[in-house]
Write an enzyme that holds these catalytic residues in place. Structure first.
Site, mmCIF file in Angstrom:
data_model
loop_
_atom_site.group_PDB
_atom_site.id
_atom_site.type_symbol
_atom_site.label_atom_id
_atom_site.label_comp_id
_atom_site.label_asym_id
_atom_site.label_seq_id
_atom_site.Cartn_x
_atom_site.Cartn_y
_atom_site.Cartn_z
ATOM 1 N N PHE A 335 0.852 -1.192 0.000
ATOM 2 C CA PHE A 335 0.000 0.000 0.000
ATOM 3 C C PHE A 335 0.884 1.237 0.000
ATOM 4 O O PHE A 335 2.054 1.200 0.387
ATOM 5 C CB PHE A 335 -0.941 0.013 1.213
ATOM 6 N N CYS A 336 0.311 2.352 -0.463
ATOM 7 C CA CYS A 336 0.995 3.652 -0.438
ATOM 8 C C CYS A 336 -0.073 4.735 -0.337
ATOM 9 O O CYS A 336 -1.225 4.440 -0.034
ATOM 10 C CB CYS A 336 1.881 3.828 -1.666
ATOM 11 N N THR A 337 0.281 5.978 -0.593
ATOM 12 C CA THR A 337 -0.654 7.092 -0.394
ATOM 13 C C THR A 337 -1.895 6.982 -1.275
ATOM 14 O O THR A 337 -3.027 6.957 -0.789
ATOM 15 C CB THR A 337 0.042 8.433 -0.671
ATOM 16 N N ILE A 365 -4.014 4.495 0.688
ATOM 17 C CA ILE A 365 -4.489 4.842 2.029
ATOM 18 C C ILE A 365 -5.576 5.906 1.952
ATOM 19 O O ILE A 365 -6.508 5.933 2.756
ATOM 20 C CB ILE A 365 -3.317 5.348 2.885
#
Length: 471
Positions: A335-337, A365
């Site tokens: 996952f990332c931004t 996220i």
């Protein structure tokens, strides 16, 4: 924050295109020079190894084990060679790009109409009709771009094949200027990566225009992440450019393509998997990995996830190379931004052939917070603009660098030479602790007194371990 002011007059389309051509030529020449230094594996190694071996390079009699080191070497010692090869690239491509002709911006189409005013004579009129991806806003109220109470920031990306990215750059610049938007837009042959802010009206018009463009007409409104903000969130104004990569990982797209990314998980599926992971403690078979930078996860993170202590996303390939044993035979959920780093990051991880499966959170996220504000993501979501963070819940997971009190409000380091972000609570700030570390602040004071310039890399950054090894 200071209101956004008018910027200097833009370069002419011809100058802009010439500049883009030079930038792309240098990047291409640099990439080719680095690739020419790469060592090919022995035939015996190819036959006996099923797992892709980490790449190595040789130049000037020295062997390099990671991409960053060979790139630094080429940049430092072979700049003249890069310039020479770039000139050759420009010479070979200049006739195709035709820089003397203004890039065709598909904002207007010509429509013919006929009049027969006198006898049988017919007069043909050509009128310009605005198209949906370049709306005419001359008679529209696009709102106050600096209104922080009613403004918005949108974040989105789209990987797709772009034949002429320089035309995409011109279109985005014209569109954002019309709507008084500020922010950062990266375009490349891989697609578009953007975050822009302004009035609520302008941002919604911008989203409609992007979705009307032939390259992005298949995008849904859900792919645009929205959060409170305004044009003042980007004090640097509007920055748009053509780049080799949509997100700088440092690996050529011909080697690792976005088409090879991991399987996308919906927010609900991701939430369910993480819930089971926390209940079962199945860390030997499944691992959740944050592919953001350490200063991002410092103020907000998912419970039970691994947060690599890396400074830049360009370190991700080296991090994967040094942790293949950690990922061996596991299901990896990334996952990332907003999701864009996972596209290339998961593709690189998959290319190693060590994982049981590679999955990624669709929408990142940002989308998870919209549906589960009090879910398993605790703290704040770091963003790359002047807001620094978007609150998800009331938790404060960061701490003051000096007294260790709970604190998550970033400020730039007060030392002029330093580019780090600092967590210093109100009490420590009032006491004068405003740098990333005490040594950095003392170094800046000594340099100021002696009238000399400090090195950009301060002591606490230089002393950090570049790539962590997970256990």
């Amino acid at each position: 924050m200071a209101p956004v002011t008018e910027t200097k007059q833009s370069l002419t389309p011809r100058s802009r295109k010439a500049r883009v051509l030079c930038q792309l030529a240098k990047k291409q020449a640099f990439s080719q020079l680095v690739k020419s230094c790469e060592l090919l594996p022995d035939d015996s190694e190819q036959l006996t190894c099923n797992v892709t071996s980490p790449a190595k390079w040789n130049c000037c009699g020295e062997t390099f084990d990671n991409t960053a080191d060979i790139c630094q070497h080429v940049s430092r010692y072979h700049g003249d060679k890069v310039e020479e090869e770039a000139a050759k690239v420009i010479s070979s491509q200049i006739s195709d790009l035709k820089i003397t002709k203004q890039p065709r911006t598909p904002d207007l189409v010509e429509k013919e109409s006929t009049d027969s005013n006198k006898g049988n004579s017919v007069e043909v009129h050509k009128t310009q009709v605005p198209v949906a991806w370049m709306p005419d806003v001359s008679n529209m109220d696009v709102g106050d771009p600096n209104d922080e109470r009613n403004g918005l920031v949108t974040l989105f990306y789209k990987y797709c094949e772009v034949g002429r990215p320089e035309e995409l750059e011109v279109w985005q610049r014209d569109l954002c200027t019309r709507l008084k938007l500020t922010g950062k837009v990266r375009v490349s042959a891989e697609g578009i990566n953007a975050t822009v802010g302004g009035s609520s009206q302008a941002v919604h018009i911008y989203i409609q225009a992007v979705r009307a463009h032939p390259l992005f007409c298949h995008m849904t409104s859900q792919e645009f992440k929205l959060s409170p903000g305004s044009a003042t969130s980007f004090p640097g104004g509007l920055k748009i450019g053509v780049y080799q990569e949509l997100v700088p990982m440092g690996v050529d797209s011909s080697c690792v393509s976005f088409r090879e990314a991991g399987v996308h998980l919906s927010v609900d599926d991701f939430h369910g998997m993480l819930e089971q992971h926390l209940q079962r403690d199945d860390r030997d078979s499944t691992v959740f990995v944050d592919c953001r930078n350490f200063y991002e996860s410092r103020i907000g993170h998912f419970l039970g996830a691994v947060a690599p202590d890396i400074r830049k996303f360009s370190y991700w390939p080296e991090y994967v190379d040094k942790n293949t044993q950690f990922f061996q035979d596991k299901t990896v959920v990334m996952f990332c931004t907003g999701g864009i780093r996972c596209e290339k990051g998961s593709a690189y991880l998959k290319s190693k052939g060590v994982c049981k499966d590679v999955l990624q959170l669709e929408g990142g996220i940002h989308k998870y917070m919209e549906k589960y504000p009090n879910g398993y993501f605790r703290g704040k979501l770091f963003v790359f603009d002047d807001r620094y963070a978007i609150p998800a819940n009331s938790d404060i997971v960061g701490e003051c660098f000096y007294c260790k009190e709970a604190w998550d409000k970033y400020k730039p380091c007060s030392s002029p030479h330093c580019h780090q972000l600092v967590l210093s609570c109100d009490r420590c700030t009032a006491a004068g602790y405003t740098a990333c570390c005490r040594e950095c602040q003392l170094q800046a004071a000594r340099a100021s007194a002696q009238g000399v310039r400090c090195r950009e890399e301060c002591a606490c950054t230089k002393g950090r371990r570049r790539i962590p090894v997970e256990v």
